[in-house]
Scaffold this active site. Structure first.
Site, short mmCIF file in Angstrom:
data_model
loop_
_atom_site.label_atom_id
_atom_site.label_comp_id
_atom_site.label_asym_id
_atom_site.label_seq_id
_atom_site.Cartn_x
_atom_site.Cartn_y
_atom_site.Cartn_z
N GLY A 71 35.93 -2.33 37.92
CA GLY A 71 35.39 -1.86 36.76
C GLY A 71 34.02 -2.30 36.54
N ASN A 149 39.63 -5.61 26.07
CA ASN A 149 40.28 -6.91 26.92
C ASN A 149 40.73 -8.05 26.18
OD1 ASN A 149 37.44 -6.88 26.58
ND2 ASN A 149 37.67 -8.47 27.78
N GLN A 179 41.44 -1.73 30.87
CA GLN A 179 42.62 -2.26 30.44
C GLN A 179 43.72 -1.52 30.15
OE1 GLN A 179 43.42 -5.62 29.79
NE2 GLN A 179 41.53 -6.42 30.76
N SER A 199 40.07 0.24 37.28
CA SER A 199 40.14 -1.10 38.14
C SER A 199 41.55 -1.05 38.82
CB SER A 199 39.72 -2.35 37.44
OG SER A 199 39.94 -3.47 38.26
N HIS A 201 43.05 -4.15 40.21
CA HIS A 201 43.89 -5.18 40.14
C HIS A 201 44.47 -5.72 38.58
CE1 HIS A 201 41.13 -8.20 37.80
NE2 HIS A 201 40.35 -7.18 37.86
N THR A 237 30.68 1.42 54.17
CA THR A 237 31.92 1.78 54.64
C THR A 237 33.01 1.68 53.61
OG1 THR A 237 31.33 1.29 57.02
CG2 THR A 237 33.73 1.36 56.67
N CYS A 324 36.14 -12.85 32.36
CA CYS A 324 34.76 -13.01 32.79
C CYS A 324 33.88 -13.91 31.76
CB CYS A 324 34.34 -11.65 32.75
SG CYS A 324 35.50 -10.46 33.93
#
Length: 378
Positions: A71, A149, A179, A199, A201, A237, A324
């Site tokens: 994100g 969040n 979120q 995102s 995860h 890659t 974060c």
């Protein structure tokens, strides 16, 4: 002691089905998608399939999905990509954005661009009047998160996007939906957004993988230069196993939509158990317009860091807000933006429930919270 995980807004465990989908691309189907031989073709087909899965989850075309590392990269790419090339040098964002947006805006300001930060109301919701007041003829971009969040408030994105484009028809509207993805229905066309950050995860997929939806009408320059990957928009890659896992998690999110109703019921139960007790506790953000699993409480006079330590000792994982900003000693910018004092801001704890949460977890958490808070307040 059983551990109770109440920090799904920070990250979620990788679903076993997601991990199972990923495993072949670490071993027998390990090829580089840019090759032309069998192993490479299998890897490329898997990337294409994941792109289709994520596109289906938000109602866009597969070639409008571009994979990123997460994100934060998606937010950076969206803001820098538009603002650094635009002839107009003004952007508008909400004052409660994730740091990935706010710090990118600070970087842009250092480059001479202008940014307005619009404050929400006391419930954490942005109004069209407040947004309209910040727009000018020089506004190139608006970025407002779909859901916060820290306090879980869901913003009226469709109304805000329509308002912004009515005033500035040529602006680009971006939303950070990290979120919200997997917790509430998202349709980029219905919302009227031009770009959306996602995102893996947060939806029971792997870490280190995200995506940016870019409407075909938006001309966004590459953030990473080099090879022709991601239609020459992001060189490097591809992380095939993570991409496959992200796609599988996105598809499973639709299958688990009913789980969100169950999580919402447990969220409301936890709120009621705490607010109906004899401790001082203030729910932050709108009670109705919030994510199914997000709860933010201020416990006056209770230092959040000490409470989190006590909760951890009792087997409960929670947080003071965004993962974060866990090492930031300053009061939360989100809480101060909605009118909380610095003292209240550092007495705030977030509980974020998920698919693995049980009613027993909720009851134990509520009992433990009340016991800990009483030891400070009485």
């Amino acid at each position: 002691m059983k551990r109770i995980y109440m920090d799904c807004a920070a990250t979620t465990p990788t679903n076993p089905r997601v991990l199972e989908a990923m495993m072949p691309y670490f071993t027998e189907s390990f090829g580089n998608p840019s090759g032309i031989y069998d192993e490479a073709r299998k890897a490329k087909a898997a990337v294409t399939r994941a792109r289709e899965q994520i596109a289906a989850a938000i109602g866009c075309e597969a070639d409008e999905i571009f994979f990123t590392s997460g994100g934060s990269e998606s937010d950076n790419w969206a803001l820098r990509g538009i603002m650094e090339k635009s002839a107009k040098k003004h952007a508008v964002v909400s004052a409660i954005e994730h740091q990935a947006v706010l710090k990118t805006c600070h970087y842009l300001e250092d480059q001479g661009l202008s940014v307005d930060y619009v404050k929400p109301d006391g419930d954490g919701r942005l109004t069209t009047d407040a947004l309209k007041a910040a727009l000018t003829s020089e506004t190139a971009m608006v970025s407002i998160m779909t859901a916060n969040n820290e306090i879980g408030v869901v913003e009226p994105i469709a109304e805000l996007a329509a308002c912004a484009k009515a005033v500035c028809p040529d602006l680009v509207f971006h939303t950070d939906a990290v979120q919200a993805f997997g917790q509430i229905p998202l349709d980029v066309k219905a919302l009227g957004v031009d770009m959306m950050s996602l995102s893996g995860h947060k939806i029971y997929g792997p870490k280190g993988i995200g995506a940016l939806y870019i409407n075909k009408k938006v001309n966004l320059p590459p953030l990473i230069h080099g090879g022709e990957q991601e239609n020459a928009h992001r060189a490097g890659t591809e992380n095939v196993p993570a991409i496959v896992g992200f796609g599988a998690a996105a598809e499973m999110a639709a299958e688990h939509a009913l789980d969100n109703n169950r999580v919402r019921e447990m969220r409301d139960c936890l709120i009621d158990l705490i607010t109906d007790s004899d401790i001082k506790a203030v729910l932050n953000g709108s009670r109705d317009n919030r994510l199914p699993g997000n709860i933010s409480f201020t416990f006056p006079g209770v230092p959040a860091n000490l409470m989190l330590m006590r909760l951890d000792m009792a087997g409960i994982a929670a947080s003071a807000g965004s993962a974060c900003t866990a090492n930031d000693t300053k009061p939360s910018h989100v809480l101060t933006a909605i009118g909380k004092s610095p003292d209240d801001a550092v007495s705030t704890v977030r509980f974020s429930l998920g698919r693995m949460t049980t009613p027993e977890d909720v009851r134990y958490t509520a009992e433990t919270v009340v016991e800990i808070v009483k030891s400070f307040q009485l």
